[in-house]
Design a protein around this motif. Structure first.
Motif, mmCIF file in Angstrom:
data_model
loop_
_atom_site.group_PDB
_atom_site.id
_atom_site.type_symbol
_atom_site.label_atom_id
_atom_site.label_comp_id
_atom_site.label_asym_id
_atom_site.label_seq_id
_atom_site.Cartn_x
_atom_site.Cartn_y
_atom_site.Cartn_z
ATOM 1 N N GLN A 140 -5.955 11.996 -3.774
ATOM 2 C CA GLN A 140 -6.021 11.460 -5.135
ATOM 3 C C GLN A 140 -7.196 12.044 -5.911
ATOM 4 O O GLN A 140 -7.079 12.353 -7.099
ATOM 5 C CB GLN A 140 -6.119 9.930 -5.093
ATOM 6 N N ASN A 175 -11.144 -2.038 -5.147
ATOM 7 C CA ASN A 175 -11.000 -3.492 -5.102
ATOM 8 C C ASN A 175 -11.946 -4.143 -4.098
ATOM 9 O O ASN A 175 -12.104 -5.364 -4.083
ATOM 10 C CB ASN A 175 -9.556 -3.879 -4.761
ATOM 11 N N GLU A 206 -7.182 2.563 -5.772
ATOM 12 C CA GLU A 206 -7.158 1.176 -6.242
ATOM 13 C C GLU A 206 -7.603 0.233 -5.132
ATOM 14 O O GLU A 206 -8.390 -0.689 -5.359
ATOM 15 C CB GLU A 206 -5.746 0.812 -6.700
ATOM 16 N N TRP A 207 -7.139 0.482 -3.911
ATOM 17 C CA TRP A 207 -7.554 -0.339 -2.777
ATOM 18 C C TRP A 207 -9.030 -0.131 -2.455
ATOM 19 O O TRP A 207 -9.726 -1.050 -2.045
ATOM 20 C CB TRP A 207 -6.697 -0.011 -1.554
ATOM 21 N N TYR A 249 0.825 -1.211 0.000
ATOM 22 C CA TYR A 249 0.000 0.000 0.000
ATOM 23 C C TYR A 249 0.860 1.262 0.000
ATOM 24 O O TYR A 249 1.888 1.345 0.672
ATOM 25 C CB TYR A 249 -0.920 0.026 1.223
ATOM 26 N N SER A 250 0.404 2.246 -0.768
ATOM 27 C CA SER A 250 1.024 3.570 -0.738
ATOM 28 C C SER A 250 -0.066 4.608 -0.961
ATOM 29 O O SER A 250 -1.176 4.282 -1.398
ATOM 30 C CB SER A 250 2.104 3.699 -1.817
ATOM 31 N N SER A 251 0.258 5.848 -0.680
ATOM 32 C CA SER A 251 -0.726 6.920 -0.841
ATOM 33 C C SER A 251 -1.145 7.091 -2.297
ATOM 34 O O SER A 251 -2.193 7.669 -2.582
ATOM 35 C CB SER A 251 -0.147 8.240 -0.315
ATOM 36 N N LEU A 252 -0.338 6.561 -3.217
ATOM 37 C CA LEU A 252 -0.628 6.714 -4.641
ATOM 38 C C LEU A 252 -1.597 5.661 -5.175
ATOM 39 O O LEU A 252 -2.118 5.810 -6.282
ATOM 40 C CB LEU A 252 0.677 6.655 -5.450
ATOM 41 N N ASN A 253 -1.834 4.595 -4.403
ATOM 42 C CA ASN A 253 -2.765 3.565 -4.889
ATOM 43 C C ASN A 253 -3.976 3.397 -3.967
ATOM 44 O O ASN A 253 -4.599 2.337 -3.929
ATOM 45 C CB ASN A 253 -2.049 2.225 -5.095
ATOM 46 N N ASP A 269 -5.514 9.930 1.900
ATOM 47 C CA ASP A 269 -4.936 9.524 0.610
ATOM 48 C C ASP A 269 -5.986 9.546 -0.501
ATOM 49 O O ASP A 269 -5.710 9.975 -1.626
ATOM 50 C CB ASP A 269 -4.331 8.122 0.725
#
Length: 202
Positions: free
Chosen positions: A155, A122, A118-119, A111-115, A151
């Motif tokens: 985004q 999902n 996406e999480w 996990y990162s703040s950039l995805n 996050d």
């Protein structure tokens, strides 16, 4: 496949060989549990249904102080200690769910703040935990999830803003419909959760 039907939200696998069926079941995010005992199956279904009933009975009206709390959470710095504490809670809650345990481990390392989005899309443990916490406004869990909220917020702010018509189906009570109608008349309407819409009517 049954799994791909939009009207199917949860799948429970009732079988004799738990380990064998967990191998394929973990590939499908709608599979909540693989169960070998009938009593356990009934208990899981009951818990799942009560969760839906609670969502249905929750008012979609957002109280002002709740709104302010969300804004405050978006400004409070998060820490690795908070994330670790949250992961420990999730590990304990999903200790019998191999699929979600793998998702938790994957989250821990990838996990990162950039995805964050996406999480969210999902619909794994993180998505369900956030949505449920927003529905019942569990401030303790929301506090631990503030890094995820921050996050996602960042985004979304970085996305190109486009004005277009979108659609969403939603199961609601008569009271909720009346509230929406009144809000439309007042030209002001707010939600206490993220709304996922579609460009296509279904």
């Amino acid at each position: 496949h049954i799994h791909d039907l939009k009207q199917v939200r949860s799948i429970f696998v009732y079988c004799f060989d738990k380990e064998k069926n967990e191998l394929w079941a973990k590939k499908y995010k709608k599979v909540r549990s693989v169960i070998v005992e009938l009593n356990d199956l009934l208990k899981e279904i009951d818990i799942d249904c009560k969760g839906d009933e609670q969502k249905l009975n929750e008012s979609i009206k957002l109280k002002i102080h709740n709104d302010e709390i969300i804004l405050l959470l978006l400004q409070i710095n998060s820490s690795l200690i908070d994330k670790k504490y949250l992961l420990n809670i999730c590990l304990k809650f999903y200790e019998n769910n191999i699929s979600e345990l793998e998702n938790i481990r994957e989250f821990e390392h990838l996990y990162s703040s950039l995805n964050a989005l996406e999480w969210f899309f999902n619909e794994t443990f993180l998505y369900r935990l956030l949505i449920k916490s927003l529905h019942i406004f569990n401030i303790e869990i929301l506090f631990l999830l503030r890094f995820f909220l921050q996050d996602i917020d960042q985004q979304l702010r970085n996305c190109t803003i486009v004005s277009e018509r979108v659609y969403r189906g939603q199961l609601m009570t008569i009271d909720q419909i009346d509230f929406i109608q009144q809000s439309i008349n007042d030209k002001y309407f707010r939600f206490n959760l993220f709304i996922i819409d579609n460009r296509i009517t279904e």
